[in-house]
Scaffold this active site. Structure first.
Site, PDB file in Angstrom:
ATOM      1  CE  LYS A  35      58.093 -38.210  18.513  1.00 20.85           C
ATOM      2  NZ  LYS A  35      56.881 -38.926  18.833  1.00 20.85           N
ATOM      3  CG  ASN A  36      56.631 -36.829  21.742  1.00 18.39           C
ATOM      4  OD1 ASN A  36      56.179 -37.034  20.622  1.00 18.39           O
ATOM      5  ND2 ASN A  36      56.817 -37.574  22.557  1.00 18.39           N
ATOM      6  CB  CYS A  95      50.196 -48.882  19.314  1.00 17.91           C
ATOM      7  SG  CYS A  95      51.681 -47.948  19.739  1.00 17.91           S
ATOM      8  NE  ARG A  97      50.597 -44.981  22.791  1.00 18.16           N
ATOM      9  CZ  ARG A  97      51.586 -44.213  22.111  1.00 18.16           C
ATOM     10  NH1 ARG A  97      52.099 -44.670  21.084  1.00 18.16           N
ATOM     11  NH2 ARG A  97      51.769 -42.918  22.398  1.00 18.16           N
ATOM     12  CG  ASP A 127      58.776 -41.495  25.391  1.00 19.26           C
ATOM     13  OD1 ASP A 127      58.119 -42.323  25.055  1.00 19.26           O
ATOM     14  OD2 ASP A 127      58.343 -40.211  24.900  1.00 19.26           O
ATOM     15  NE  ARG A 153      55.960 -42.703  13.876  1.00 17.14           N
ATOM     16  CZ  ARG A 153      54.929 -43.268  14.357  1.00 17.14           C
ATOM     17  NH1 ARG A 153      54.923 -44.570  14.137  1.00 17.14           N
ATOM     18  NH2 ARG A 153      53.987 -42.283  14.850  1.00 17.14           N
TER      19      ARG A 153
HETATM   20  N1  EPU Z   1      45.826 -44.061  28.767  1.00 15.37           N
HETATM   21  C1  EPU Z   1      44.713 -44.561  28.747  1.00 15.37           C
HETATM   22  N2  EPU Z   1      43.628 -44.061  28.107  1.00 15.37           N
HETATM   23  C2  EPU Z   1      43.827 -42.912  27.545  1.00 15.37           C
HETATM   24  C3  EPU Z   1      44.995 -42.200  27.102  1.00 15.37           C
HETATM   25  C4  EPU Z   1      46.117 -43.009  27.648  1.00 15.37           C
HETATM   26  O1  EPU Z   1      44.433 -45.684  29.293  1.00 15.37           O
HETATM   27  O2  EPU Z   1      42.759 -42.376  26.755  1.00 15.37           O
HETATM   28  C5  EPU Z   1      47.039 -44.783  29.115  1.00 15.37           C
HETATM   29  C6  EPU Z   1      47.947 -45.290  28.003  1.00 15.37           C
HETATM   30  O3  EPU Z   1      47.697 -46.500  27.517  1.00 15.37           O
HETATM   31  C7  EPU Z   1      49.373 -45.508  28.905  1.00 15.37           C
HETATM   32  C8  EPU Z   1      49.443 -44.172  29.789  1.00 15.37           C
HETATM   33  O4  EPU Z   1      47.851 -44.153  29.846  1.00 15.37           O
HETATM   34  O5  EPU Z   1      49.490 -46.739  29.682  1.00 15.37           O
HETATM   35  C9  EPU Z   1      49.877 -43.119  29.506  1.00 15.37           C
HETATM   36  O6  EPU Z   1      49.683 -42.685  28.110  1.00 15.37           O
HETATM   37  P1  EPU Z   1      49.754 -41.222  27.443  1.00 15.37           P
HETATM   38  O7  EPU Z   1      48.137 -41.006  26.897  1.00 15.37           O
HETATM   39  O8  EPU Z   1      50.374 -40.314  28.498  1.00 15.37           O
HETATM   40  O9  EPU Z   1      50.502 -41.234  26.072  1.00 15.37           O
HETATM   41  P2  EPU Z   1      50.484 -40.563  24.881  1.00 15.37           P
HETATM   42  O10 EPU Z   1      49.820 -39.195  25.019  1.00 15.37           O
HETATM   43  O11 EPU Z   1      49.601 -41.453  23.913  1.00 15.37           O
HETATM   44  C10 EPU Z   1      52.785 -39.390  24.933  1.00 15.37           C
HETATM   45  C11 EPU Z   1      53.959 -39.306  23.975  1.00 15.37           C
HETATM   46  C12 EPU Z   1      54.474 -40.796  24.020  1.00 15.37           C
HETATM   47  C13 EPU Z   1      54.921 -40.978  25.491  1.00 15.37           C
HETATM   48  C14 EPU Z   1      54.014 -40.932  26.389  1.00 15.37           C
HETATM   49  C15 EPU Z   1      54.218 -41.177  27.877  1.00 15.37           C
HETATM   50  C16 EPU Z   1      53.122 -37.934  22.350  1.00 15.37           C
HETATM   51  C17 EPU Z   1      52.931 -37.563  20.897  1.00 15.37           C
HETATM   52  N3  EPU Z   1      53.516 -38.915  22.526  1.00 15.37           N
HETATM   53  O12 EPU Z   1      52.030 -40.322  24.369  1.00 15.37           O
HETATM   54  O13 EPU Z   1      55.702 -40.594  23.141  1.00 15.37           O
HETATM   55  O14 EPU Z   1      55.706 -42.447  25.458  1.00 15.37           O
HETATM   56  O15 EPU Z   1      53.182 -39.621  26.245  1.00 15.37           O
HETATM   57  O16 EPU Z   1      55.013 -40.222  28.189  1.00 15.37           O
HETATM   58  O17 EPU Z   1      53.587 -36.879  22.968  1.00 15.37           O
HETATM   59  C18 EPU Z   1      57.494 -41.443  21.508  1.00 15.37           C
HETATM   60  O18 EPU Z   1      57.824 -40.110  21.333  1.00 15.37           O
HETATM   61  O19 EPU Z   1      58.144 -42.425  20.908  1.00 15.37           O
HETATM   62  C19 EPU Z   1      56.250 -41.709  22.348  1.00 15.37           C
HETATM   63  C20 EPU Z   1      55.670 -43.013  22.409  1.00 15.37           C
END
Ligand code: EPU
Length: 421
Positions: A22-23, A117, A122, A308, A400
């Protein structure tokens, strides 16, 4: 509303085919906004989050078809609209992935802020800051990110303050159509980001440093890209979830269509817990373990242990002989499964970002509530070995991200049924 009724305890056996990730698929669908052609993607998981993003593409004026063979074709040639509205974005935060591609292609777009969330705050500040560094003018108005770059985005050096998976993907896509070269330091190295970069590279975009924290992307100066056909990589988190389901129930289970090299942190922890895992290039077989050893887990960015998989390992740790500690470092509220696992009889203590799990606990079936995607799968794993009947409610979270979960687990011998309240 649907719920799952699971009767335990069971031992699993046989093999399960792992779906596309998915991701990985989500950024790839967003990438179709950069395409000059119809993009053909195989091994697409038929899960709700994917359908949500495809619906967003349709709202923007794109078209798509989704075959029974998990192949999607997306055409975004005639996009008419550059506004990703709240009604879709609120249901899936990953909708933010359209921000980079829409802005770099059209020079303007509006994307709703995702809002709250369950697993943590996030924010998307790092996505926005990086786009501003590339010359975008960004304002937040009435709940929307309004972004403008009338002369196109300009390549620059982005240093992410924190590693962000979708942030890296967004900026890679924005950079692909930008003017000049964008360097990204402290980039995410997750296999899902790697696949996005590889597809763009195979489609003619000059990208170096793929799989490292230092990416360099040479933009096409606004020229749309002829994107090659490809298959989504196997879902390492779905695979890890089935490994935990097998491990907790002392079962022999084989995973088909898997990439063992993407799962090394997960299999490393399973081996520390005493499990033996045989791998080939694209299969993994986990064997039963007479005594599960306790483990210490700290969630971190790839290639370290993935957040995850934290909830699923917590379920598994309830059956270890001794005390395991699990520290969650990525999301501040990703322990919602704790109270539900406690309802099944788990001995878990929470102290800030660290959970202490003492096993083995005799679990017994009851009603529990799914809270987020991965938490829900941990509950299902635990329910399989709980004595009696467990009803897992609010399983829309599971839908999801897990394709045919009850069918796949049922084929492995679980007594699991989807029912409606
Ligand atoms: N963060 C910030 N600012 C930003 C972006 C991120 O502070 O602008 C922080 C987040 O709050 C978090 C950390 O950085 O503490 C990492 O967040 P990241 O941006 O890497 O997460 P994401 O891209 O929103 C993806 C996956 C998640 C997975 C995380 C971490 C997708 C669609 N989602 O989320 O997957 O947990 O990376 O590996 O790729 C899931 O599949 O259940 C899921 C939540």
């Amino acid at each position: 509303m649907d719920y799952l009724e699971i009767t335990g305890p069971v031992t699993l056996h046989g093999s399960v085919k792992i779906s596309g990730a998915k991701n990985a698929a989500l950024p790839i669908i967003a990438m179709s906004l950069l395409a000059n052609n119809t993009v053909r993607i195989g091994n697409m998981p038929a899960v709700v989050d994917i359908k949500t993003l495809l619906k967003l593409i349709e709202n923007l004026g794109g078209t798509f078809s989704f075959s029974d063979e998990n192949t999607v074709e997306i055409n975004t040639c005639c996009l008419t609209n550059t506004k990703a509205t709240y009604d879709i974005v609120k249901t899936m935060r990953a909708s933010i992935l359209v921000l980079g591609p829409l802005l770099s292609r059209f020079g303007h777009c509006e994307v709703s802020l995702p809002g709250g969330c369950a697993i943590g705050q996030r924010p998307i500040d790092l996505h926005l800051k990086a786009l501003e560094q590339m010359g975008a003018k960004i304002t937040i108005h009435a709940g929307y990110v309004q972004a403008e770059a009338p002369n196109g985005l300009q390549g620059t050096h982005i240093i992410f303050d924190k590693i962000t998976v979708t942030g890296t993907a967004n900026i890679v896509m924005a950079a692909a159509l930008a003017n000049g070269i964008t360097r990204i330091s402290n980039a995410a190295r997750e296999p899902e980001v790697v696949q996005l970069c590889e597809i763009l590279r195979d489609s003619g975009v000059v990208i170096t440093g793929i799989g490292t924290a230092e990416l360099s992307i040479e933009g096409t100066k606004g020229k749309l890209i002829d994107i090659v056909a490809f298959d989504v990589i196997p879902d390492r988190i779905e695979a890890g979830t089935y490994l935990c389901a097998a491990g907790i129930s002392n079962s022999t289970v084989t995973l088909q269509n898997v990439r063992p090299d993407h799962l090394e942190a997960v299999t490393g922890k399973l081996e520390e817990m005493g499990f033996k895992i045989d791998t080939t290039e694209n299969t993994m077989t986990i064997h039963p373990n007479s005594s599960i050893k306790p483990v210490t887990i700290i969630t971190q960015e790839y290639p370290a242990f993935p957040t995850d998989m934290q909830a699923q390992f917590m379920a598994l740790a309830t059956q270890a002989d001794g005390t395991s500690t699990i520290e969650e470092r990525l999301f501040e509220n990703r322990f919602m499964h704790v109270s539900e696992l406690q309802r099944l009889g788990a001995d878990i203590k929470l102290n800030g970002h660290t959970a202490t799990v003492t096993g083995p606990s005799a679990l017994s079936g009851t009603d529990i509530m799914a809270t987020d995607l991965r938490a829900s799968s941990a509950m299902v794993i635990a329910a399989n070995i709980a004595e009696g009947v467990t009803q897992v409610h609010r399983i829309y979270h599971l839908d999801r991200g897990y394709e045919n979960l009850e069918k796949k687990l049922g084929n492995l011998g679980a007594k699991i049924e989807r029912l409606s309240e």
